[in-house]
Design an enzyme around this catalytic site. Sequence first.
Site, PDB file in Angstrom:
ATOM      1  N   ASP A  49      44.777  41.332  41.735  1.00 52.25           N
ATOM      2  CA  ASP A  49      43.399  41.416  42.292  1.00 52.25           C
ATOM      3  C   ASP A  49      43.190  40.489  43.640  1.00 52.25           C
ATOM      4  O   ASP A  49      42.945  41.529  44.865  1.00 52.25           O
ATOM      5  CB  ASP A  49      42.241  40.466  41.479  1.00 52.25           C
ATOM      6  CG  ASP A  49      41.438  40.022  41.975  1.00 52.25           C
ATOM      7  OD1 ASP A  49      39.924  40.851  41.979  1.00 52.25           O
ATOM      8  OD2 ASP A  49      40.669  38.858  42.902  1.00 52.25           O
TER       9      ASP A  49
ATOM     10  N   ALA B 256      38.060  42.614  43.234  1.00 45.21           N
ATOM     11  CA  ALA B 256      39.251  43.985  43.524  1.00 45.21           C
ATOM     12  C   ALA B 256      39.385  44.718  42.116  1.00 45.21           C
ATOM     13  O   ALA B 256      38.788  45.940  41.640  1.00 45.21           O
ATOM     14  CB  ALA B 256      40.103  43.217  43.685  1.00 45.21           C
ATOM     15  N   ASP B 257      39.778  43.754  40.803  1.00 45.78           N
ATOM     16  CA  ASP B 257      39.686  43.981  39.277  1.00 45.78           C
ATOM     17  C   ASP B 257      38.085  45.285  39.372  1.00 45.78           C
ATOM     18  O   ASP B 257      38.679  46.115  38.298  1.00 45.78           O
ATOM     19  CB  ASP B 257      40.467  43.070  38.303  1.00 45.78           C
ATOM     20  CG  ASP B 257      42.032  42.744  38.291  1.00 45.78           C
ATOM     21  OD1 ASP B 257      42.555  43.732  39.625  1.00 45.78           O
ATOM     22  OD2 ASP B 257      42.260  41.620  38.246  1.00 45.78           O
ATOM     23  N   ILE B 258      37.411  44.184  38.918  1.00 47.21           N
ATOM     24  CA  ILE B 258      36.266  44.286  38.207  1.00 47.21           C
ATOM     25  C   ILE B 258      35.257  45.676  38.908  1.00 47.21           C
ATOM     26  O   ILE B 258      35.210  46.565  38.466  1.00 47.21           O
ATOM     27  CB  ILE B 258      35.410  43.050  38.395  1.00 47.21           C
ATOM     28  CG1 ILE B 258      35.738  42.136  37.550  1.00 47.21           C
ATOM     29  CG2 ILE B 258      33.822  42.866  38.048  1.00 47.21           C
ATOM     30  CD1 ILE B 258      35.023  40.922  37.405  1.00 47.21           C
TER      31      ILE B 258
ATOM     32  N   ALA C 141      37.490  48.374  37.978  1.00 47.94           N
ATOM     33  CA  ALA C 141      36.675  49.131  36.326  1.00 47.94           C
ATOM     34  C   ALA C 141      35.484  49.654  36.892  1.00 47.94           C
ATOM     35  O   ALA C 141      35.381  50.899  36.148  1.00 47.94           O
ATOM     36  CB  ALA C 141      37.256  47.901  35.493  1.00 47.94           C
TER      37      ALA C 141
END
Length: 403
Positions: A136, A164-166, A169
């Site tokens: 992230d 960034a991760d969310i 996803a």
Amino acid sequence: MLAGYRILDLGQVIAGTIGSMILADMGAEVIKVESPQGDIGRNPAIAGIGPVSSIFLTFNRNKKGIAIDLKKPEGKEVFLDLVEKSDAVMVNFRPGTMNRLGLGYDVMKRRNPDIVFVDSSGYGEQGPWRNKPAFDLVEQAVSGHMSITGEPNRPPARNGSPTADISTALYTAIACMAGLLAKAKGRSGAHLEVPMFDVQLAMLGYISTMYLNNGDIPEPPGNAHEYMVPYQAFPTATIYIVLSPREERFWKKMCEVMGMDELADDPRFRTNDLRSKNRDVLLPIMEEILMTRSGEEWLGIFEAAGVPSAPVNPLDRALDNEQVEARRLIREYEYPEVGTVKIVGNPILNRTENGNPDPEPAPLHGGDTEDILRALLLYSDEQVQTLIESKVVMTSGSEVSKK
């Protein structure tokens, strides 16, 4: 909404697990496939609640869990048997990992021609950055997001949540649903790639468009906005509040209730463009007025006048208020050695079915292995026992009950 769909989740930590969680929240049967070592997101050293990380407890709700050693030939066969009975597979490994395991899209497609394969990595299969590691923080930095986050003339800042991760996803969930929708319309399976870096560039939105067309490279705006004024947080006598009078009618009403009617039609502030050019004059005037009353009093005034405004809430106020309670946004389940786990639930409300059910707990490591092998794959007791004894699969032998 997605009842009847079965999805295999080989995701790790956050970016690889939220996408499948979204689908599980909407009714899909999601089977989390872990290695014998388990998802590294289980590590309680990071945001731990008892012996388990809150990362795992949050993003793996509503999933079943099976542990398979995919490096063993027998483990590969178990996985492909699962592929044969599934609609989609979601992974977030480095490029080429599934091919090196002998479980790439072409192999899966031979077992299930209609399989939807959603493959998320840092930079995708093409390009010189293909094999770079991606997390992230790395993606927030390399994509330009950190350069536009934080206060002016201060060091770059990371967003407080793993954006960034969310966001990656979310795109994987969209990709998976698009593949499932195409399949429902009669098309065959698909291999869909969702690199974190590509997503972060997309998340720049109009900011990237302004650079690509006008050459604009914005500085960190703090809590203000580079193109709209006023549109930021302001201190009051007690708390910070935000004001967002984006439309001219809101601007004029705000001036009225703040007792600065003369500024509404001031030649320096008559339009948003003029206010942007003269922000250094306007904002100190507003700040001085807003400091004369408490934030709570100002919010009452602005709400009565219909001026978009809100308090800058700390987490306790954000998560504990009448709106959260009215929409039942906080849900609970029980987990061994942890007890009651409270989480923010599914934000997509199924009103046709009178609301969303409470979540099922995140799976134990291998907690559903035996049930999946017997009930879904129809393996015999002898086959299951052989797989367990040869350490091709792992079972926890425990059960988790939903509150």
